[in-house]
Design a protein around this motif. Sequence first.
Motif, PDB file in Angstrom:
ATOM      1  N   LYS A 133       0.963  -1.657   0.486  1.00  0.00           N
ATOM      2  CA  LYS A 133      -0.583  -0.178   0.470  1.00  0.00           C
ATOM      3  C   LYS A 133       0.570   1.049   0.217  1.00  0.00           C
ATOM      4  CE  LYS A 133      -3.878  -2.448   2.233  1.00  0.00           C
ATOM      5  NZ  LYS A 133      -4.656  -2.352   3.670  1.00  0.00           N
ATOM      6  N   CYS A 134       2.227   1.297  -0.749  1.00  0.00           N
ATOM      7  CA  CYS A 134       2.769   2.427  -0.584  1.00  0.00           C
ATOM      8  C   CYS A 134       3.258   2.266  -0.343  1.00  0.00           C
ATOM      9  CB  CYS A 134       2.311   3.624  -1.668  1.00  0.00           C
ATOM     10  SG  CYS A 134       1.541   3.003  -3.275  1.00  0.00           S
ATOM     11  N   LYS A 135       3.655   2.201   0.893  1.00  0.00           N
ATOM     12  CA  LYS A 135       3.894   2.293   2.505  1.00  0.00           C
ATOM     13  C   LYS A 135       6.074   2.328   2.413  1.00  0.00           C
ATOM     14  CE  LYS A 135       0.641   2.463   5.177  1.00  0.00           C
ATOM     15  NZ  LYS A 135      -0.560   3.911   5.682  1.00  0.00           N
ATOM     16  N   ALA A 136       6.135   1.790   1.379  1.00  0.00           N
ATOM     17  CA  ALA A 136       7.622   1.513   0.941  1.00  0.00           C
ATOM     18  C   ALA A 136       7.682   1.250  -0.286  1.00  0.00           C
ATOM     19  CB  ALA A 136       7.915   0.247   1.264  1.00  0.00           C
ATOM     20  N   SER A 137       9.108   1.681  -1.229  1.00  0.00           N
ATOM     21  CA  SER A 137       9.378   1.436  -2.230  1.00  0.00           C
ATOM     22  C   SER A 137       9.605   0.151  -2.989  1.00  0.00           C
ATOM     23  CB  SER A 137      10.284   2.850  -3.077  1.00  0.00           C
ATOM     24  OG  SER A 137      11.691   2.689  -2.152  1.00  0.00           O
ATOM     25  N   ILE A 138       8.929  -0.152  -4.233  1.00  0.00           N
ATOM     26  CA  ILE A 138       9.375  -1.227  -4.183  1.00  0.00           C
ATOM     27  C   ILE A 138      10.070  -1.230  -6.197  1.00  0.00           C
ATOM     28  CG2 ILE A 138       8.228  -3.755  -5.165  1.00  0.00           C
ATOM     29  CD1 ILE A 138       6.909  -2.630  -2.066  1.00  0.00           C
ATOM     30  N   HIS A 139      11.634  -2.495  -5.324  1.00  0.00           N
ATOM     31  CA  HIS A 139      12.194  -2.669  -6.869  1.00  0.00           C
ATOM     32  C   HIS A 139      11.906  -3.852  -6.901  1.00  0.00           C
ATOM     33  CE1 HIS A 139      14.073   1.920  -5.699  1.00  0.00           C
ATOM     34  NE2 HIS A 139      14.121   1.071  -3.827  1.00  0.00           N
ATOM     35  N   ARG A 140      12.332  -4.281  -8.246  1.00  0.00           N
ATOM     36  CA  ARG A 140      12.916  -5.441  -8.732  1.00  0.00           C
ATOM     37  C   ARG A 140      13.869  -5.779  -8.721  1.00  0.00           C
ATOM     38  NH1 ARG A 140       7.263  -5.991 -11.730  1.00  0.00           N
ATOM     39  NH2 ARG A 140       5.979  -5.245 -11.052  1.00  0.00           N
ATOM     40  N   LEU A 141      14.325  -6.956  -8.405  1.00  0.00           N
ATOM     41  CA  LEU A 141      15.436  -7.694  -9.510  1.00  0.00           C
ATOM     42  C   LEU A 141      14.560  -9.283 -10.219  1.00  0.00           C
ATOM     43  CD1 LEU A 141      18.226  -8.368 -10.339  1.00  0.00           C
ATOM     44  CD2 LEU A 141      18.514  -9.510  -8.170  1.00  0.00           C
ATOM     45  N   ASN A 142      15.008  -9.148 -11.783  1.00  0.00           N
ATOM     46  CA  ASN A 142      13.371 -10.415 -12.658  1.00  0.00           C
ATOM     47  C   ASN A 142      15.299 -11.034 -13.480  1.00  0.00           C
ATOM     48  OD1 ASN A 142      11.482  -7.555 -12.528  1.00  0.00           O
ATOM     49  ND2 ASN A 142      12.048  -9.033 -11.821  1.00  0.00           N
ATOM     50  N   ARG A 143      15.044 -12.603 -13.184  1.00  0.00           N
ATOM     51  CA  ARG A 143      15.971 -12.914 -14.162  1.00  0.00           C
ATOM     52  C   ARG A 143      14.700 -14.449 -15.137  1.00  0.00           C
ATOM     53  NH1 ARG A 143      22.246 -14.275 -13.048  1.00  0.00           N
ATOM     54  NH2 ARG A 143      22.627 -14.362 -15.832  1.00  0.00           N
ATOM     55  N   VAL A 144      14.719 -14.157 -15.848  1.00  0.00           N
ATOM     56  CA  VAL A 144      14.201 -14.567 -17.337  1.00  0.00           C
ATOM     57  C   VAL A 144      15.607 -15.453 -18.145  1.00  0.00           C
ATOM     58  CG1 VAL A 144      12.068 -14.103 -17.044  1.00  0.00           C
ATOM     59  CG2 VAL A 144      13.912 -12.878 -19.238  1.00  0.00           C
ATOM     60  N   ASP A 145      16.677 -15.330 -18.562  1.00  0.00           N
ATOM     61  CA  ASP A 145      17.258 -16.036 -19.285  1.00  0.00           C
ATOM     62  C   ASP A 145      17.877 -17.825 -18.446  1.00  0.00           C
ATOM     63  OD1 ASP A 145      19.346 -15.822 -16.801  1.00  0.00           O
ATOM     64  OD2 ASP A 145      20.378 -14.763 -18.262  1.00  0.00           O
ATOM     65  N   GLY A 146      17.077 -18.550 -17.650  1.00  0.00           N
ATOM     66  CA  GLY A 146      17.516 -19.500 -17.238  1.00  0.00           C
ATOM     67  C   GLY A 146      18.546 -20.071 -16.089  1.00  0.00           C
ATOM     68  N   SER A 147      19.119 -19.070 -16.165  1.00  0.00           N
ATOM     69  CA  SER A 147      20.166 -18.836 -14.477  1.00  0.00           C
ATOM     70  C   SER A 147      19.774 -18.747 -13.731  1.00  0.00           C
ATOM     71  CB  SER A 147      21.074 -18.044 -15.456  1.00  0.00           C
ATOM     72  OG  SER A 147      21.462 -18.036 -16.551  1.00  0.00           O
ATOM     73  N   PRO A 148      20.237 -18.828 -12.777  1.00  0.00           N
ATOM     74  CA  PRO A 148      19.907 -18.311 -11.593  1.00  0.00           C
ATOM     75  C   PRO A 148      20.260 -16.955 -11.192  1.00  0.00           C
ATOM     76  CG  PRO A 148      21.618 -20.237 -11.072  1.00  0.00           C
ATOM     77  CD  PRO A 148      21.404 -19.724 -12.567  1.00  0.00           C
ATOM     78  N   ILE A 149      19.694 -16.479  -9.773  1.00  0.00           N
ATOM     79  CA  ILE A 149      19.975 -15.499  -9.547  1.00  0.00           C
ATOM     80  C   ILE A 149      20.587 -16.034  -8.104  1.00  0.00           C
ATOM     81  CG2 ILE A 149      18.931 -13.329  -7.896  1.00  0.00           C
ATOM     82  CD1 ILE A 149      16.595 -13.022  -9.547  1.00  0.00           C
ATOM     83  N   SER A 150      22.354 -14.897  -7.996  1.00  0.00           N
ATOM     84  CA  SER A 150      23.035 -14.909  -7.612  1.00  0.00           C
ATOM     85  C   SER A 150      22.870 -14.069  -6.269  1.00  0.00           C
ATOM     86  CB  SER A 150      24.677 -14.652  -8.353  1.00  0.00           C
ATOM     87  OG  SER A 150      24.611 -13.797  -8.886  1.00  0.00           O
ATOM     88  N   PRO A 151      23.877 -14.404  -5.597  1.00  0.00           N
ATOM     89  CA  PRO A 151      23.888 -13.242  -4.880  1.00  0.00           C
ATOM     90  C   PRO A 151      24.143 -12.119  -4.659  1.00  0.00           C
ATOM     91  CG  PRO A 151      24.948 -15.867  -3.389  1.00  0.00           C
ATOM     92  CD  PRO A 151      24.071 -15.397  -4.923  1.00  0.00           C
ATOM     93  N   PRO A 152      25.883 -12.523  -5.487  1.00  0.00           N
ATOM     94  CA  PRO A 152      26.407 -11.079  -6.152  1.00  0.00           C
ATOM     95  C   PRO A 152      25.570  -9.886  -6.649  1.00  0.00           C
ATOM     96  CG  PRO A 152      27.999 -12.888  -6.270  1.00  0.00           C
ATOM     97  CD  PRO A 152      26.601 -13.389  -6.095  1.00  0.00           C
ATOM     98  N   GLN A 153      24.487 -10.578  -7.397  1.00  0.00           N
ATOM     99  CA  GLN A 153      23.465 -10.034  -8.495  1.00  0.00           C
ATOM    100  C   GLN A 153      22.636  -9.097  -6.989  1.00  0.00           C
ATOM    101  OE1 GLN A 153      21.612 -12.915 -11.059  1.00  0.00           O
ATOM    102  NE2 GLN A 153      20.920 -10.732 -13.017  1.00  0.00           N
ATOM    103  N   ILE A 154      22.069  -9.839  -6.100  1.00  0.00           N
ATOM    104  CA  ILE A 154      21.476  -9.786  -5.393  1.00  0.00           C
ATOM    105  C   ILE A 154      21.996  -8.370  -4.291  1.00  0.00           C
ATOM    106  CG2 ILE A 154      19.781  -9.697  -3.219  1.00  0.00           C
ATOM    107  CD1 ILE A 154      19.161 -12.826  -4.471  1.00  0.00           C
ATOM    108  N   VAL A 155      23.048  -8.440  -3.770  1.00  0.00           N
ATOM    109  CA  VAL A 155      23.946  -8.077  -3.606  1.00  0.00           C
ATOM    110  C   VAL A 155      24.111  -6.492  -4.686  1.00  0.00           C
ATOM    111  CG1 VAL A 155      26.367  -7.028  -2.657  1.00  0.00           C
ATOM    112  CG2 VAL A 155      25.328  -9.030  -1.847  1.00  0.00           C
ATOM    113  N   GLY A 156      24.663  -6.255  -5.599  1.00  0.00           N
ATOM    114  CA  GLY A 156      24.522  -4.933  -6.350  1.00  0.00           C
ATOM    115  C   GLY A 156      23.667  -4.557  -6.623  1.00  0.00           C
ATOM    116  N   LYS A 157      22.229  -5.041  -6.818  1.00  0.00           N
ATOM    117  CA  LYS A 157      21.001  -4.697  -7.516  1.00  0.00           C
ATOM    118  C   LYS A 157      20.993  -3.542  -6.008  1.00  0.00           C
ATOM    119  CE  LYS A 157      17.046  -3.959  -9.165  1.00  0.00           C
ATOM    120  NZ  LYS A 157      17.317  -3.082 -10.644  1.00  0.00           N
ATOM    121  N   ILE A 158      20.589  -4.255  -4.534  1.00  0.00           N
ATOM    122  CA  ILE A 158      20.910  -3.648  -3.285  1.00  0.00           C
ATOM    123  C   ILE A 158      21.240  -1.869  -3.392  1.00  0.00           C
ATOM    124  CG2 ILE A 158      20.710  -3.539  -0.998  1.00  0.00           C
ATOM    125  CD1 ILE A 158      18.865  -6.081  -1.253  1.00  0.00           C
TER     126      ILE A 158
END
Lengths: 271, 381
Positions: free
Chosen positions: B352-377
């Motif tokens: 309900k708009c109480k926080a901003s929402i960011h997205r990290l999406n991957r659709v190339d058949g590869s897993p989402i890695s920890p460094p990817q999440i760290v980088g995005k944050i």
Amino acid sequence: MFDYLPYIREWNFPHIWCSGCGDGIVLKALIRATDGLGIHRDEAVMVSGIGCSSRTPGYVDVNTLHTTHGRALAFATGVKHASPNLNVIVVTGDGDATAIGGNHYIHAARRNIDITVLLYNNYIYGMTGGQVSPTTRKGDRASTAPFGSIEPPFNISGLAKAAGASFVARGDVYNVKKLEKLIKLAIQKKGFSLLEILSPCPTAWGRRNKMGHPVQLMEWLRDSTVSMEKWEKMTDEEREGKIRTGVLHDVARPEFTDEYAKLVKRLKAEK
Amino acid sequence: MPVKISDKIRMMTGNEACAEGAIAAGCLFFGGYPITPSSEIAEYLSRRFPIIGGKFIQMEDEIGAMGSVIGAALTGMKAMTATSGPGFSLKQENIGYASMAEVPCVIIDVQRGGPSTGMPTLPAQMDVQQARWGTHGDRGVIALTASSAQETFEQTIHAFNLAERYMTPVVLLIDEITGHTTEKVTLPDYDSIERVDRKRPTEPPETYLPYKYTDDCIPTLAPFGTGYRYNVTGLCHNETGFPTNDPKEIERLILRLTEKIVKNRHEIINCKRTMLDDAEIAIFAYGSVARSARQAVLQLREEGIKAGLLEPTVLWPFPSEIVLKIAEQVDSFLVAEMNLGQMAREVELASKCKASIHRLNRVDGSPISPPQIVGKIKEVV
């Protein structure tokens, strides 16, 4: 006078079928046949798909399962495999079993699972208003074949035989005594038993094809069906336009749930 | 096949752990159709069931497999199937039937990429909304997820318990990574496992109503063959199980199919929380992505960034109240998932708009890695 009341769900009547429909004749023959065989109602499961014929189980006081379009045999396979002691009867139609459900039809026959199939062939999709079905004859008119069907029909009994059914028969709603006898034989047979029942639809098929009056359809069944004995003595010329009724195929083949039980036994012995 | 390390410890894939979990849950029927990356579940049970008194059948197609499962479940057996995206699509009509007729059963979806044939051997999380809305019509839905072989074992048991408790199909969504990764699984003592069995009627057959309206909204379906002869249909029906056209009866049924899940959501919903108490940014991740997210949280904390992880193990019903509470506490959410934001939509709605929402999406058949999440944050903080 045979008392049908103990076998039916009286509160569900009147039934949904049109006047002149043969499906009620099958219902009564089925009840007489199961009574004659002494089948316990608690151990009988009637499974159906979608369509006019598939409404039959709702009127019979056994365990009844009205499933999705074409899938009655898949559900019934689950019931039978899980509980082989149950007597499983599938009620279906030409569109339900051989168009949308065609894959289950051939594979249930191939497995030769002990299920009795009563396939009402009304030559049309009746409940949806008369669209062309896999058994509509070439040239017949239907709501989606307004100029006459250009496709050849399925020989559904032949299909079951070719796929591996151990019992294949054909009956009709004019020869009622014979129908009752065939239902009994189909239920008694261990393995996949297919009984095709000619129950032409007066409303959606007959009306469009100059056979709209139910009496006319009954006369057509009377005049065009011939017994197997007669058929054997007929020339090809005489067979033209005639339909064989009776037991078309009856062989002994290993049955699926028996084979599974054998496998279980074998694995136990090897242990 | 699993490698035995000790009496209770096995090395097994997620798919094998799923099959073993089904056995532990008391499942005795499997109807399936081969599809990558789920086929090992069928293979495992085809070996085990004939030995332990279960029934295995490979059906002619995905639709038939789902039908056979419903048929078997109506005789009182715990029954399941396993599939992947294309098969899950094909099964949808019969899954809706199981919802409508309230037949308990379990569907395992080992997710791969789509649409269509997509990526048969590569992971994705593209079926999470299909699990919710895949069949036509309104109904309540229970869908679980798991991020490891151990969790898959446990969640499979849980799926059967929820199915029997709420008389509904339950979907367990794992993905190709979890399904095919071999790792340690500690098996519990099978006698100590909590198993739920569906209610059985106590009244005599003469007064029995299979779909009787009760306070808990959950029907009591007697197994076929036990003397209670009733009707099961996919048509709208009344308490007797027979079709009805009465608008009041129809509305009552459709509302109940949703309410029996919604009313009991607090018993069903479950989330794992990692370092959320003082978090300023919360990661929302599930399935195999949650494993990368856990690692990412540890690294971010080491670097002084107050990150935490909300990991729902139940996706449907969606944990809206929990998400809102966290949204009121944190500055922002990062929703990491192997699709184009299927659950991010739900997080947006719930927060309900109480926080901003960011997205990290991957659709190339590869897993989402920890460094990817760290980088995005680091990018969004």
